[in-house]
Design a protein around this motif. Structure first.
Motif, PDB file in Angstrom:
ATOM      1  N   PRO A  64     -20.794   8.457  34.657  1.00 15.43           N
ATOM      2  CA  PRO A  64     -21.096   9.185  33.421  1.00 15.43           C
ATOM      3  C   PRO A  64     -22.596   9.369  33.238  1.00 15.43           C
ATOM      4  N   LEU A  65     -22.955  10.432  32.527  1.00 14.64           N
ATOM      5  CA  LEU A  65     -24.354  10.698  32.229  1.00 14.64           C
ATOM      6  C   LEU A  65     -24.907   9.567  31.362  1.00 14.64           C
ATOM      7  N   PRO A  66     -26.009   8.933  31.758  1.00 13.75           N
ATOM      8  CA  PRO A  66     -26.571   7.848  30.934  1.00 13.75           C
ATOM      9  C   PRO A  66     -27.014   8.366  29.575  1.00 13.75           C
ATOM     10  N   ILE A  67     -26.720   7.593  28.535  1.00 14.36           N
ATOM     11  CA  ILE A  67     -27.173   7.930  27.187  1.00 14.36           C
ATOM     12  C   ILE A  67     -27.973   6.750  26.640  1.00 14.36           C
ATOM     13  N   TYR A  68     -29.207   7.046  26.232  1.00 17.04           N
ATOM     14  CA  TYR A  68     -30.062   6.071  25.572  1.00 17.04           C
ATOM     15  C   TYR A  68     -30.097   6.433  24.096  1.00 17.04           C
ATOM     16  N   LEU A  69     -29.454   5.603  23.294  1.00 15.16           N
ATOM     17  CA  LEU A  69     -29.282   5.891  21.873  1.00 15.16           C
ATOM     18  C   LEU A  69     -30.350   5.158  21.061  1.00 15.16           C
ATOM     19  N   LYS A  70     -30.969   5.885  20.151  1.00 18.13           N
ATOM     20  CA  LYS A  70     -31.925   5.293  19.217  1.00 18.13           C
ATOM     21  C   LYS A  70     -31.559   5.739  17.805  1.00 18.13           C
ATOM     22  N   PHE A  71     -31.551   4.816  16.874  1.00 22.96           N
ATOM     23  CA  PHE A  71     -31.338   5.173  15.471  1.00 22.96           C
ATOM     24  C   PHE A  71     -32.358   4.395  14.635  1.00 22.96           C
ATOM     25  N   GLU A  72     -32.986   5.096  13.710  1.00 23.73           N
ATOM     26  CA  GLU A  72     -34.088   4.513  12.943  1.00 23.73           C
ATOM     27  C   GLU A  72     -33.976   4.896  11.479  1.00 23.73           C
ATOM     28  N   ASP A  73     -34.054   3.882  10.612  1.00 24.11           N
ATOM     29  CA  ASP A  73     -34.032   4.070   9.153  1.00 24.11           C
ATOM     30  C   ASP A  73     -32.827   4.914   8.719  1.00 24.11           C
ATOM     31  N   VAL A  74     -31.660   4.595   9.251  1.00 25.12           N
ATOM     32  CA  VAL A  74     -30.453   5.352   8.927  1.00 25.12           C
ATOM     33  C   VAL A  74     -29.959   4.956   7.536  1.00 25.12           C
ATOM     34  N   GLU A  75     -29.786   5.951   6.699  1.00 25.84           N
ATOM     35  CA  GLU A  75     -29.247   5.743   5.353  1.00 25.84           C
ATOM     36  C   GLU A  75     -28.079   6.691   5.136  1.00 25.84           C
ATOM     37  N   TYR A  76     -27.140   6.225   4.343  1.00 26.07           N
ATOM     38  CA  TYR A  76     -25.982   7.072   4.006  1.00 26.07           C
ATOM     39  C   TYR A  76     -25.552   6.750   2.585  1.00 26.07           C
ATOM     40  N   LYS A  77     -25.241   7.794   1.823  1.00 26.88           N
ATOM     41  CA  LYS A  77     -24.823   7.589   0.436  1.00 26.88           C
ATOM     42  C   LYS A  77     -23.618   8.458   0.123  1.00 26.88           C
ATOM     43  N   VAL A  78     -22.854   8.011  -0.862  1.00 24.39           N
ATOM     44  CA  VAL A  78     -21.677   8.752  -1.324  1.00 24.39           C
ATOM     45  C   VAL A  78     -21.788   8.948  -2.823  1.00 24.39           C
ATOM     46  N   ARG A  79     -21.071   9.928  -3.310  1.00 23.87           N
ATOM     47  CA  ARG A  79     -21.081  10.193  -4.748  1.00 23.87           C
ATOM     48  C   ARG A  79     -20.434   9.041  -5.485  1.00 23.87           C
ATOM     49  N   ASN A  80     -21.067   8.646  -6.567  1.00 18.55           N
ATOM     50  CA  ASN A  80     -20.516   7.605  -7.424  1.00 18.55           C
ATOM     51  C   ASN A  80     -19.490   8.242  -8.344  1.00 18.55           C
ATOM     52  N   SER A  81     -18.234   7.926  -8.149  1.00 14.46           N
ATOM     53  CA  SER A  81     -17.156   8.588  -8.894  1.00 14.46           C
ATOM     54  C   SER A  81     -17.238   8.302 -10.381  1.00 14.46           C
ATOM     55  N   GLN A  82     -17.762   7.135 -10.728  1.00 20.44           N
ATOM     56  CA  GLN A  82     -17.831   6.804 -12.153  1.00 20.44           C
ATOM     57  C   GLN A  82     -18.874   7.655 -12.865  1.00 20.44           C
ATOM     58  N   VAL A  83     -20.014   7.873 -12.192  1.00 21.50           N
ATOM     59  CA  VAL A  83     -21.057   8.679 -12.815  1.00 21.50           C
ATOM     60  C   VAL A  83     -20.707  10.152 -12.757  1.00 21.50           C
ATOM     61  N   ALA A  84     -20.076  10.554 -11.635  1.00 23.63           N
ATOM     62  CA  ALA A  84     -19.729  11.964 -11.456  1.00 23.63           C
ATOM     63  C   ALA A  84     -18.402  12.283 -12.115  1.00 23.63           C
TER      64      ALA A  84
END
Length: 693
Positions: A64-84
């Motif tokens: 398989p093709l070599p993959i060098y994975l880098k991830f930096e400062d990854v953030e993820y957010k979802v809608r707050n159902s109570q506020v929305a």
């Protein structure tokens, strides 16, 4: 049988085993290891038990093709159902109560995670439930793209459709068709996903290699099972799921809780399999909850997450040493994974803690039982991580030698694997029929159709139309036939898409086939049963009930019943695709079927004008009229022994609203409804599946 055909084709194959390959790339890459690895996956002795000829081959399975994975400062957010909330009062209160309404509408799931991994390595994402492990895995795999921040690169290239083809994703739940065997599952996957420039023999050989590599030889002809259907073990199912993905030779393999539900022996064997896959040059990332000590030491790297924050990243074998340097030391012999999960959840019983942390507590009580859990989870360990590990990892990522240009270019080349629509249809039709044929030709369904036809035949034995009462009885039988096949076909089709939604979503995310191909295969396969059973039913009932014994009348009646069944099938598919819920689909189908029955033209012939529009929506109305026109002629005479003498059938009260002449109008309307229902079902299905994606 497919198995015999497959064996015959394999016997005719000629193929030589690929030689051991190597790849050497000069320089360091910042991943903590040299960029040299050897592909040891396919040695000559692996073909000794497959029965494949090895001369005159032009097929080599490249590493398989070599993959060098880098991830930096990854953030993820979802809608707050109570506020929305849609509640205006709650919204106003929220606006008055805070000056940061925009920020409060979202809840952060991942809060700045950094790491890297290269080919030949296994990275374990560990943490308590709800810490964000699966979310991070889905972000890395491109399954989540909205509301994501940070930098994720694959060979210094951002995610794109070409990269997607290099990623295999094994979900926690094994989404596999229970009616298929292990070998059938892999064969159909190979034919749908492997490149078109590979011959059938080469695809079968890839399946054989995968089965042998994953140790599935003993269960290859066993059904997968699930629910009430017996099948293979949990470990074998998980290995089959992995085989389903590695058939296409992914460079980056992502697994979500692969050891969940497995005993320690099966889990250990599974991790040994993953180690073997990593040695072929694959990059592997897996989430894991609480592995055994033996499994823990199989990981090359470890990312420990608590509440969306990273609290450790580095080599797994160095994790205990790191926490010991912070004075977090287990006081009793403890599984390393258990020790770190206790730290991630703030459970510090039987663990010595740093004295400086105890001094920071506002409370004078220094008992471990009352140590502020939030302080441990959200401040101390995170602060130490940001001060020590995170700068080091970012420095290595930024200071690392860039991925060689040839790998950057290679990962941007999209593989031309797409089959033609017709090829996809042929393969998927075979798989759909194989998966559903047991339901199609179930003994219970045959007995049911035979029993009801026999019962109706005996109740209406040699019925006639000599008198008004006898005519009314026979018309009642006609309407019952319409009711029976309408309800049977609607409920036979309404649950298909809700049941197969999980399979469809998984395979659509992998771009295995077009949605139109799936729908065409599904509706045509199901049509086999919806045509076969009414035919079987009518062949028994028609002659027992004393209907007209002419060839033309028999086949026209049979055609009318089949048309009703096919139209009902389309309606059931529409209801199922529109609702996409097993519980709600049956309820919706029941309500609409009841409406169609009441407006079908038998119970109420003279419907009030303001309600007459309902009957024109009912295919049962047109089907019943078509059956009457096929079976009866308005010029026929009846009541010849009555005082008034013979009268034509058209004068009967049973036909007050039905003109017994013609019939083509009803045929065209039913055909149009059958097509419209299917087009609408397809568009509903596309909308629902797009939402699911």
């Amino acid at each position: 049988m497919m198995e015999n055909g497959r064996e015959d084709e394999i016997e005719d194959m000629s193929m030589s085993p690929p030689s051991v390959g190597s790849m050497q790339i000069a320089g360091s890459n910042g991943f903590g290891h040299s960029m040299e690895f050897m592909s040891q996956a396919y040695l000559p002795n692996r073909y000794s038990e497959i029965g494949i000829k090895v001369e005159d081959s032009n097929f080599n399975q490249q590493p398989p093709l070599p993959i060098y994975l880098k991830f930096e400062d990854v953030e993820y957010k979802v809608r707050n159902s109570q506020v929305a909330s849609n509640n205006p009062v709650k919204t106003m209160v929220s606006k008055v109560a805070t000056q940061h309404v925009k920020e409060d509408r979202y809840k952060k799931i991942l809060k700045g995670i950094t790491g890297s991994i290269g080919p030949g390595e296994i990275l374990a994402l560990m943490g308590p439930s709800g810490s964000g492990k699966t979310t991070l895995l889905r972000v890395i795999g491109g399954r989540l793209v909205d509301n994501v921040k940070g930098n994720i690169t694959y060979n210094d290239v951002r995610y794109n459709p070409a990269v997607k083809q290099r990623i295999g994703f094994v979900m926690q739940e094994d989404v596999l068709f229970p009616q298929l065997t292990v070998e059938e599952t892999l064969i159909f996957s190979a034919f749908l996903r492997l490149p078109t420039n590979m011959s059938k023999q080469q695809k079968y050989a890839r399946v054989e290699t995968t089965i042998k590599e994953l140790g599935l030889e003993r269960c290859r002809h066993t059904k997968l099972g699930g629910g009430f259907l017996n099948g293979i073990s949990g470990g074998e199912r998980k290995r089959t799921s992995i085989g389903y993905e590695i058939l296409v030779d992914p460079s980056l393999l992502l697994l979500d809780e692969p050891t969940s539900g497995l005993d320690s022996t099966s889990a250990n064997r599974l991790l040994l399999t993953l180690q073997g896959l990593a040695k072929t040059g694959r990059t592997i990332i897996t989430t894991i909850h609480q592995p055994s000590s033996r499994i823990f030491h199989m990981f090359d790297k470890l990312l420990l997450i608590s509440g969306g924050y990273p609290i450790f990243y580095g080599k797994a074998r160095e994790s205990i040493e790191y926490f010991s340097s912070l004075s977090f030391i287990p006081e009793i012999p403890m599984n390393p994974a258990e020790f770190m999960l206790d730290l991630a959840t703030g459970q510090v019983n039987d663990i010595s803690v740093p004295q400086d942390m105890l001094k920071d507590q506002e409370s004078a009580d220094t008992s471990r039982a009352v140590i502020n859990v939030g302080f441990i989870k959200y401040y101390y360990l995170q602060l130490k991580y940001k001060d020590t590990l995170e700068p080091k990892e970012k420095e290595e990522n930024h200071g690392a030698t860039n991925t060689p240009e040839n790998l950057q270019l290679a990962i941007q080349v999209k593989k031309e694997w797409t089959l033609s629509w017709l090829d996809q249809f042929i393969i998927l039709y075979k798989r759909t029929f194989r998966a559903r044929c047991k339901d199609y030709f179930d003994k219970l369904r045959l007995v049911q159709a035979f029993g009801i036809a026999l019962l109706l035949g005996m109740l209406w034995w040699k019925s006639s139309t000599n008198t008004e009462a006898q005519l009314r009885d026979q018309v009642g039988l006609m309407f019952y036939i319409c009711i029976y096949w309408t309800s049977s076909c609607i409920f036979g089709a309404v649950y298909v898409f809700p049941f197969e939604k999980v399979y469809l979503v998984k395979e659509r995310k992998a771009d295995m086939y077009g949605l139109s191909v799936y729908y065409a295969c599904s509706t045509l396969c199901d049509m086999v049963a919806h045509v076969f059973y009414p035919t079987f039913f009518m062949c028994i009932l028609y002659f027992m009930a004393g209907f007209k014994r002419t060839v033309a009348c028999f086949f026209l009646t049979l055609f009318a019943v089949q048309l009703i069944a096919v139209t009902s099938q389309g309606a059931g598919e529409l209801f199922g695709a529109a609702v996409m819920s097993i519980q709600r689909a049956g309820m919706v189908a029941s309500l609409i079927l009841m409406l169609f029955l009441l407006t079908g033209g038998y119970y109420v012939q003279h419907i009030p004008k303001f309600m007459q529009w309902l009957k024109y929506l009912s295919f049962l109305y047109y089907g019943f009229r078509l059956l009457l026109k096929v079976q009866y002629s308005g010029d026929e005479l009846y009541e010849c022994e009555s005082k008034g003498g013979c009268r034509p059938l058209q004068s009967s009260p049973s036909f007050d609203t039905v003109n017994l002449k013609g019939g083509l109008t009803e045929v065209w309307i039913l055909l149009a409804m059958a097509l419209c229902f299917r087009f609408l079902a397809y568009f509903c299905l596309r909308k629902r599946i797009d939402i699911s994606n």
